[in-house]
Design an enzyme around this catalytic site. Structure first.
Site, short mmCIF file in Angstrom:
data_model
loop_
_atom_site.label_atom_id
_atom_site.label_comp_id
_atom_site.label_asym_id
_atom_site.label_seq_id
_atom_site.Cartn_x
_atom_site.Cartn_y
_atom_site.Cartn_z
N HIS A 1 72.67 56.70 134.13
CA HIS A 1 72.21 57.96 133.54
C HIS A 1 70.84 58.42 133.99
O HIS A 1 70.36 59.44 133.51
CB HIS A 1 72.26 57.87 132.00
N HIS A 2 70.23 57.71 134.94
CA HIS A 2 68.95 58.18 135.49
C HIS A 2 69.12 58.90 136.82
O HIS A 2 68.14 59.39 137.38
CB HIS A 2 67.98 57.01 135.68
N CYS A 3 70.34 58.96 137.32
CA CYS A 3 70.60 59.63 138.60
C CYS A 3 71.14 61.04 138.36
O CYS A 3 72.03 61.24 137.53
CB CYS A 3 71.60 58.83 139.43
N GLN B 1 65.82 57.25 127.91
CA GLN B 1 66.25 58.65 128.00
C GLN B 1 67.15 58.84 129.22
O GLN B 1 66.86 58.37 130.32
CB GLN B 1 65.01 59.55 128.15
N ASN C 1 67.78 60.93 131.66
CA ASN C 1 67.25 62.13 132.33
C ASN C 1 68.10 62.62 133.49
O ASN C 1 68.02 63.79 133.87
CB ASN C 1 65.82 61.88 132.82
#
Length: 335
Positions: free
Chosen positions: A114-116, A156, A158
């Protein structure tokens, strides 16, 4: 190649989860759906050509995965040993999205990068599997036009937030430790229901907020699919999460989210995301077993087509068709 010992992530986590589920006789080799590696064409549904070309430089992959020695390896080794397994997990998330629509639920034992986002990686995440799964569903499955992401990893999310910043079809609920990586203020603008936690948040407060806000999010907008990012880095003692949730709290958290989805008849896709302690694999397995015991994931898990495990195979370009063919062939063999 031994490089996993230089990284906080337990690279064997996903295999251990499957091993525990086999020990409990919940699954066998015959009823696991094997993930297919996402091809470049699949990845281009979300990612820019420029970003995918940058992954052909070992120094870029070393920066994204935070494994500095990778920069000294030839890129063909990095592709084979690091990026191909991540592309296969990404293919698993895409496939699990379709299976969730067909069956009511699906779990990719892996994924949750979920950070990509479309044009940048980070935080160990090289491919935007959550964005890809949703985009594939929007573009290729009739009747899927709204999605809700419930992101309960300690960090988070992001990446998907940047990808869906201006997309009103996607409702994002994100609950995370406000003091840790990535602190992406720009991406936070995409969060429709933001729940920021303090250091050391414990079970009672945490579970109360999970129930309140997941119910609230699903009452506010009724989606056609729920994408649930179920990171276990919220576990007490996790070196990166900074929260203090017990193993029981994680099992209960997943039950709350699945119960909210099933009560409304909304398909749910779960990915396992972050978790940086050796014991998280056992907790993930226990949670999946509990979901079954509670009747929240059904007998289809025992018949196949419910749980995804990453495996190096072919592309996922025609995955809808292949899943249907695979299903027909197996039923034919059974009869």
């Amino acid at each position: 190649m031994g490089l996993e010992k230089l990284h906080p992530f337990d690279a064997g986590k996903w295999g251990k989860v499957i091993g525990f589920l086999k020990e409990e006789q919940f699954i066998t080799d015959g009823n696991i759906v094997e993930a297919l590696e996402a091809t470049e064409e699949d990845l281009l549904v979300v990612h820019t050509k420029r970003y995918l070309n940058r992954l052909k430089w070992s120094v870029v992959v070393a920066t994204i995965t935070e494994i500095p020695p990778l920069l000294f390896l030839p890129n063909f080794l990095v592709q084979r040993k690091v990026l191909k397994p991540l592309r296969t997990q990404t293919g698993g998330t895409i496939m699990a999205g379709k299976l969730a629509v067909d069956r009511g639920w699906a779990i990719n034992v892996g994924g949750g990068f979920h950070h990509c986002s479309s044009d940048r990686g980070g935080g160990f995440c090289a491919y935007a599997d959550l964005t890809l799964a949703i985009k594939f569903l929007f573009e290729r499955v009739e009747g899927i036009s709204r999605a809700t992401i419930i992101d309960l990893d300690a960090h988070q999310g992001n990446g998907h937030e940047r990808d869906f910043l201006d997309d009103r079809r996607v409702f994002i609920m994100d609950m995370y430790n406000r003091y840790i990586y990535p602190g992406d203020g720009y991406a936070k603008r995409a969060i429709k229901r933001k729940v920021e936690l303090d250091w050391g948040t414990e079970d009672s407060e945490y579970l109360q907020k999970v129930e309140l806000h997941s119910e609230g999010a699903l009452n506010e907008v009724r989606p056609d699919i729920i994408v649930y990012n179920a990171g276990t880095d919220i576990l007490d003692g996790d070196p990166l999460g900074g929260l203090s949730i017990s193993p029981h709290g994680i099992v209960k958290r997943d039950e709350i989210v699945f119960r909210a989805a099933m009560r409304r008849g909304i398909p749910i896709l779960m990915v396992t995301s972050g978790g940086y302690q050796k014991k998280t694999a056992r907790i993930i397995a226990d949670s999946i077993l509990n979901l079954h015991q509670q009747g929240l994931i059904g007998a289809e898990a025992l018949e196949g087509e419910g749980i995804i495990i990453a495996s190096d195979q072919h592309d996922v370009q025609l995955y809808f068709c292949r899943i249907k063919i695979h299903r027909c062939l197996r039923h034919s063999d059974d009869s």
